[in-house]
Design a protein around this motif. Sequence first.
Motif, mmCIF file in Angstrom:
data_model
loop_
_atom_site.group_PDB
_atom_site.id
_atom_site.type_symbol
_atom_site.label_atom_id
_atom_site.label_comp_id
_atom_site.label_asym_id
_atom_site.label_seq_id
_atom_site.Cartn_x
_atom_site.Cartn_y
_atom_site.Cartn_z
ATOM 1 N N LEU A 119 9.422 39.990 53.734
ATOM 2 C CA LEU A 119 8.334 39.209 53.981
ATOM 3 C C LEU A 119 8.631 37.739 54.457
ATOM 4 C CD1 LEU A 119 5.278 39.232 53.425
ATOM 5 C CD2 LEU A 119 5.999 38.107 51.321
ATOM 6 N N ILE A 120 8.161 37.446 55.453
ATOM 7 C CA ILE A 120 8.495 35.988 56.106
ATOM 8 C C ILE A 120 7.336 35.252 55.942
ATOM 9 C CG2 ILE A 120 9.129 34.793 58.167
ATOM 10 C CD1 ILE A 120 10.463 37.870 58.985
ATOM 11 N N LEU A 121 7.289 34.159 55.149
ATOM 12 C CA LEU A 121 6.486 33.206 54.903
ATOM 13 C C LEU A 121 6.432 32.015 56.111
ATOM 14 C CD1 LEU A 121 7.027 32.788 51.074
ATOM 15 C CD2 LEU A 121 5.431 34.438 52.324
ATOM 16 N N VAL A 125 2.268 35.014 58.538
ATOM 17 C CA VAL A 125 3.043 35.935 57.777
ATOM 18 C C VAL A 125 3.551 36.923 58.495
ATOM 19 C CG1 VAL A 125 3.329 37.082 55.442
ATOM 20 C CG2 VAL A 125 2.022 35.006 55.413
ATOM 21 N N TRP A 126 4.792 37.289 58.504
ATOM 22 C CA TRP A 126 5.421 38.343 59.281
ATOM 23 C C TRP A 126 6.034 39.310 58.348
ATOM 24 C CZ3 TRP A 126 4.424 38.044 64.163
ATOM 25 C CH2 TRP A 126 4.256 36.798 64.985
ATOM 26 N N ILE A 127 5.952 40.680 58.734
ATOM 27 C CA ILE A 127 6.542 41.587 57.894
ATOM 28 C C ILE A 127 7.873 42.292 59.026
ATOM 29 C CG2 ILE A 127 6.344 43.978 57.173
ATOM 30 C CD1 ILE A 127 4.777 42.040 55.495
ATOM 31 N N ARG A 128 9.203 42.389 58.336
ATOM 32 C CA ARG A 128 9.910 43.153 59.037
ATOM 33 C C ARG A 128 10.367 44.439 58.411
ATOM 34 N NH1 ARG A 128 14.079 41.019 62.197
ATOM 35 N NH2 ARG A 128 13.997 38.797 61.508
ATOM 36 N N THR A 129 10.440 45.285 59.076
ATOM 37 C CA THR A 129 10.836 46.825 58.600
ATOM 38 C C THR A 129 12.274 47.254 58.634
ATOM 39 O OG1 THR A 129 10.215 47.517 60.663
ATOM 40 C CG2 THR A 129 8.465 47.440 59.038
ATOM 41 N N LEU A 159 -1.388 41.307 46.679
ATOM 42 C CA LEU A 159 -1.821 42.546 46.759
ATOM 43 C C LEU A 159 -1.412 43.397 47.885
ATOM 44 C CD1 LEU A 159 -5.790 42.244 45.646
ATOM 45 C CD2 LEU A 159 -4.050 43.640 44.641
ATOM 46 N N LEU A 160 -1.216 42.762 48.990
ATOM 47 C CA LEU A 160 -0.839 43.334 50.276
ATOM 48 C C LEU A 160 0.929 43.678 50.045
ATOM 49 C CD1 LEU A 160 -1.014 43.962 53.397
ATOM 50 C CD2 LEU A 160 -0.311 41.664 53.641
ATOM 51 N N VAL A 161 1.392 42.887 49.456
ATOM 52 C CA VAL A 161 2.995 43.197 49.393
ATOM 53 C C VAL A 161 2.977 44.182 48.357
ATOM 54 C CG1 VAL A 161 5.002 42.270 48.568
ATOM 55 C CG2 VAL A 161 3.669 40.882 50.047
ATOM 56 N N LEU A 197 11.886 36.613 51.933
ATOM 57 C CA LEU A 197 11.924 37.057 50.703
ATOM 58 C C LEU A 197 12.068 38.585 51.091
ATOM 59 C CD1 LEU A 197 8.630 35.802 49.139
ATOM 60 C CD2 LEU A 197 11.215 35.234 48.674
ATOM 61 N N THR A 198 13.135 39.027 50.461
ATOM 62 C CA THR A 198 13.794 40.679 50.750
ATOM 63 C C THR A 198 13.045 41.507 49.877
ATOM 64 O OG1 THR A 198 15.394 40.384 49.010
ATOM 65 C CG2 THR A 198 16.339 39.425 51.138
ATOM 66 N N ARG A 199 13.120 42.697 50.200
ATOM 67 C CA ARG A 199 12.562 43.700 49.407
ATOM 68 C C ARG A 199 13.037 43.829 48.094
ATOM 69 N NH1 ARG A 199 10.025 48.532 50.850
ATOM 70 N NH2 ARG A 199 9.814 50.279 49.085
ATOM 71 N N VAL A 200 14.353 43.553 47.769
ATOM 72 C CA VAL A 200 14.954 43.472 46.632
ATOM 73 C C VAL A 200 14.112 42.374 45.575
ATOM 74 C CG1 VAL A 200 16.878 43.087 44.985
ATOM 75 C CG2 VAL A 200 17.037 44.407 47.086
ATOM 76 N N GLN A 201 13.981 41.223 46.530
ATOM 77 C CA GLN A 201 13.491 40.270 45.472
ATOM 78 C C GLN A 201 11.933 40.598 45.244
ATOM 79 O OE1 GLN A 201 14.387 37.203 48.551
ATOM 80 N NE2 GLN A 201 15.691 36.128 47.225
ATOM 81 N N LEU A 202 11.317 41.054 46.300
ATOM 82 C CA LEU A 202 9.770 41.314 46.129
ATOM 83 C C LEU A 202 9.724 42.440 44.789
ATOM 84 C CD1 LEU A 202 8.551 41.416 49.849
ATOM 85 C CD2 LEU A 202 8.194 39.722 48.044
ATOM 86 N N GLU A 203 10.486 43.535 44.766
ATOM 87 C CA GLU A 203 10.354 44.492 43.845
ATOM 88 C C GLU A 203 10.704 44.110 42.527
ATOM 89 O OE1 GLU A 203 12.998 47.573 45.628
ATOM 90 O OE2 GLU A 203 11.304 48.512 46.423
#
Length: 226
Positions: A119-121, A125-129, A159-161, A197-203
């Motif tokens: 997730l890029i603030l 806001v951007w999403i990288r897959t 909520l989106l994340v 923010l990486t997936r690991v951080q978000l989870e």
Amino acid sequence: MDEIDATQRRAGWLELLVRTDDLARRCVREVTDWDAGADLPYSNPQYIEEIESTWAYQWTQRLIPTQRTAAFELLATPDQPGDALVDPDTDAPVWRSDGGDYTAAMPQRLPATAPLAELILDGPVWIRTADDKVYPAPRDSYYGISWGYGGSGPGSLALLVDALLDDINAQAPADINGAPEGLEALLSRKLPDRTVLTRVQLEAARRGESVIIAVDEDQDTDEDDK
């Protein structure tokens, strides 16, 4: 309209949005006045500067010229000078003004085939897959998404994340409340623009764990230590 299935309504709008006649244009104007385009595949126009960041530049470079269809009623008046473009990855319309500024309709869901990686603030806001594709973060037709304060924008983004972590093709939530507390707390922090923010951080945040973020406010690339 409620008696018509949402999928059928969306399919109907997809056919209408690519038309070029005046009736189709008026229909788009009417629906945006009525409910901000809730049934459209994209809406909620967002201003984007090409020089804002590497992600914004990367996105502008993939845009391709197209004819002005009814979809562009979301972005520009009929007599407004500029260029009609389209994001080939999301099919969302983009208007480039004579001054070189971009306004894009934000997709309400992503067509991605790989899970969320970052997730890029940024603006937007951007999403990288996981397959290294970058998309503007999807959003509901009404609610905006943001970060850095306690309010509706971070609530909507959280909520989106939460939804995208489970399903990258999830519809952007039409709400601002109910996200996991840890995610909302993370996105309410005053993080600088271009924080990744990486997936690991978000989870971890979703599980309620503490998340340490090292950021360089002058950095606009996605370094591994963010």
